[in-house]
Design a protein around this motif. Structure first.
Motif, mmCIF file in Angstrom:
data_model
loop_
_atom_site.group_PDB
_atom_site.id
_atom_site.type_symbol
_atom_site.label_atom_id
_atom_site.label_comp_id
_atom_site.label_asym_id
_atom_site.label_seq_id
_atom_site.Cartn_x
_atom_site.Cartn_y
_atom_site.Cartn_z
ATOM 1 N N ILE A 90 7.383 60.842 -44.614
ATOM 2 C CA ILE A 90 7.757 61.721 -45.711
ATOM 3 C C ILE A 90 6.862 61.426 -46.910
ATOM 4 O O ILE A 90 6.450 62.329 -47.643
ATOM 5 C CB ILE A 90 9.241 61.518 -46.065
ATOM 6 C CG1 ILE A 90 10.125 61.877 -44.857
ATOM 7 C CG2 ILE A 90 9.630 62.345 -47.289
ATOM 8 C CD1 ILE A 90 9.889 63.272 -44.293
ATOM 9 N N HIS A 93 10.268 58.725 -35.438
ATOM 10 C CA HIS A 93 8.961 59.201 -35.905
ATOM 11 C C HIS A 93 7.966 59.300 -34.747
ATOM 12 O O HIS A 93 7.257 60.292 -34.621
ATOM 13 C CB HIS A 93 8.405 58.299 -37.001
ATOM 14 C CG HIS A 93 7.107 58.791 -37.549
ATOM 15 N ND1 HIS A 93 6.988 60.015 -38.177
ATOM 16 C CD2 HIS A 93 5.854 58.259 -37.531
ATOM 17 C CE1 HIS A 93 5.725 60.201 -38.537
ATOM 18 N NE2 HIS A 93 5.024 59.159 -38.164
ATOM 19 N N SER A 101 9.371 66.469 -40.576
ATOM 20 C CA SER A 101 8.646 65.202 -40.687
ATOM 21 C C SER A 101 7.270 65.442 -41.308
ATOM 22 O O SER A 101 6.835 66.580 -41.497
ATOM 23 C CB SER A 101 8.480 64.553 -39.299
ATOM 24 O OG SER A 101 7.525 65.255 -38.530
ATOM 25 N N ASP A 102 6.620 64.334 -41.623
ATOM 26 C CA ASP A 102 5.207 64.331 -42.037
ATOM 27 C C ASP A 102 4.945 65.232 -43.244
ATOM 28 O O ASP A 102 4.054 66.065 -43.231
ATOM 29 C CB ASP A 102 4.318 64.703 -40.852
ATOM 30 C CG ASP A 102 4.362 63.658 -39.758
ATOM 31 O OD1 ASP A 102 3.539 62.734 -39.796
ATOM 32 O OD2 ASP A 102 5.246 63.746 -38.887
ATOM 33 N N GLU A 106 3.763 69.232 -39.116
ATOM 34 C CA GLU A 106 3.597 68.608 -40.428
ATOM 35 C C GLU A 106 3.661 69.658 -41.533
ATOM 36 O O GLU A 106 3.695 70.855 -41.269
ATOM 37 C CB GLU A 106 2.276 67.838 -40.491
ATOM 38 C CG GLU A 106 1.063 68.582 -39.931
ATOM 39 C CD GLU A 106 0.432 69.557 -40.902
ATOM 40 O OE1 GLU A 106 0.848 69.617 -42.079
ATOM 41 O OE2 GLU A 106 -0.474 70.277 -40.488
ATOM 42 N N VAL A 131 12.095 62.848 -40.564
ATOM 43 C CA VAL A 131 11.693 62.047 -39.406
ATOM 44 C C VAL A 131 10.344 61.349 -39.622
ATOM 45 O O VAL A 131 9.453 61.406 -38.782
ATOM 46 C CB VAL A 131 11.691 62.929 -38.134
ATOM 47 C CG1 VAL A 131 11.578 62.066 -36.876
ATOM 48 C CG2 VAL A 131 12.981 63.741 -38.042
ATOM 49 N N GLY A 132 10.196 60.678 -40.760
ATOM 50 C CA GLY A 132 9.062 59.784 -40.946
ATOM 51 C C GLY A 132 7.833 60.384 -41.592
ATOM 52 O O GLY A 132 7.597 61.588 -41.543
ATOM 53 N N GLY A 134 8.092 56.125 -41.003
ATOM 54 C CA GLY A 134 6.924 56.412 -40.182
ATOM 55 C C GLY A 134 5.886 55.328 -40.386
ATOM 56 O O GLY A 134 6.142 54.308 -41.025
ATOM 57 N N GLY A 171 7.925 63.211 -34.671
ATOM 58 C CA GLY A 171 6.864 63.711 -35.547
ATOM 59 C C GLY A 171 5.566 63.014 -35.177
ATOM 60 O O GLY A 171 5.239 62.859 -34.005
ATOM 61 N N HIS A 172 4.827 62.591 -36.201
ATOM 62 C CA HIS A 172 3.653 61.720 -36.060
ATOM 63 C C HIS A 172 2.405 62.410 -35.518
ATOM 64 O O HIS A 172 1.314 62.189 -36.021
ATOM 65 C CB HIS A 172 3.996 60.514 -35.188
ATOM 66 C CG HIS A 172 2.925 59.455 -35.149
ATOM 67 N ND1 HIS A 172 2.405 58.885 -36.294
ATOM 68 C CD2 HIS A 172 2.252 58.886 -34.109
ATOM 69 C CE1 HIS A 172 1.479 58.003 -35.950
ATOM 70 N NE2 HIS A 172 1.372 57.987 -34.646
#
Length: 254
Positions: free
Chosen positions: A54, A127, A15-16, A232, A51-52, A91, A211-212
């Motif tokens: 991106i 996310h 993610s991220d 990330e 997972v968000g 996300g 993520g996040h």
């Protein structure tokens, strides 16, 4: 969603990526690294979960998508052509996705956490933005960002103007978060960890994958569950791997 892994197959989570930030040059270098990572996992990937966040910003007009990212889009298209399932989550930076990924790339897009069963292990994947206690300002703003009328009104703005406005908003949001210095472990106050504990009281999952937070974390949730934050790719390059039995957080070096 159910996934049965074949022998020697694994599921990968990342993610991220924040492609597009903070400038074209550094984003392209990160994009090249992401593509190298995808090349290293393609032969054993039973599925890939993105997972968000991106993209640092993404908005789909009816006939227009943001400029750039062509190498990344081409790579995931080729992975789909190989038959590798790719599952995409929006996300808070790329929540304005519509049907481009589903129609052009055959990649499903999910705006909310998804329950998944892999070889009898239960996962909750998303996310993570807007979940758990706190962050009331963002939760309030998200009601406008996800409102269909607001999105329609934004579409009436010319893409050259609309995308520039949104990119400036995204950059200012990122700077504000950096000034808050929230990229550290908050202990029991980790709000996604609290969210997982609350969900676990209602329904059991073996793994909670989010993520996040931009922090690679692996924390217990009750006796037999784990909360994983994927970190990330701006500076850490961390990702998750599930081999059918166990989950690991790893760091991509190349």
């Amino acid at each position: 969603m159910k996934i049965i892994l074949k022998e020697n197959q694994k599921i990968f989570f990342a993610s991220d990526f924040h492609l597009g930030a903070p400038d074209v040059s550094s984003s392209k270098k990160r994009e090249e690294k992401i593509i190298r990572w995808l090349d290293t996992i393609k032969d054993e990937a039973g599925a890939i979960f993105l997972v968000g966040d991106i993209f640092d910003f993404w908005f789909e007009y009816d006939k227009v998508i943001p400029k750039g990212f062509i190498r990344f889009l081409g790579k995931i298209a080729s992975l789909r052509d190989r038959g590798i399932p790719i599952i995409f989550f929006t996300g808070n930076h790329d929540l304005w996705m519509n049907d481009y990924f589903t129609e052009e790339l055959d990649i499903p897009v999910y705006p909310h956490p998804l329950q998944i069963v892999v070889n009898r292990k239960k996962f909750l994947v998303g996310h993570g933005d807007g979940l758990g206690p706190g962050d009331k300002k963002y939760k309030f703003l998200k009601t406008f960002f996800t409102n269909k009328t607001c999105q329609l009104l934004f579409k009436w703005v010319h893409p050259d103007i609309g995308i520039r406005i949104a990119q400036n908003w995204s950059g200012n949001s990122r700077i504000t978060n950096q000034k808050k210095q929230e990229d550290f472990f908050k202990g029991d106050q980790e709000w996604l960890w609290q969210y997982c504990k609350h969900v676990e009281q209602q329904m059991h999952f073996d793994y909670y994958i989010f993520g996040h937070r931009h922090l690679p974390l692996e924390l217990p949730v009750g006796d037999s569950a784990h909360y994983i934050n994927l970190g990330e790719w701006v500076s850490q390059y961390t990702y998750g791997v599930f081999d059918g039995q166990n989950f690991q957080l790893k760091h991509f070096k190349y």
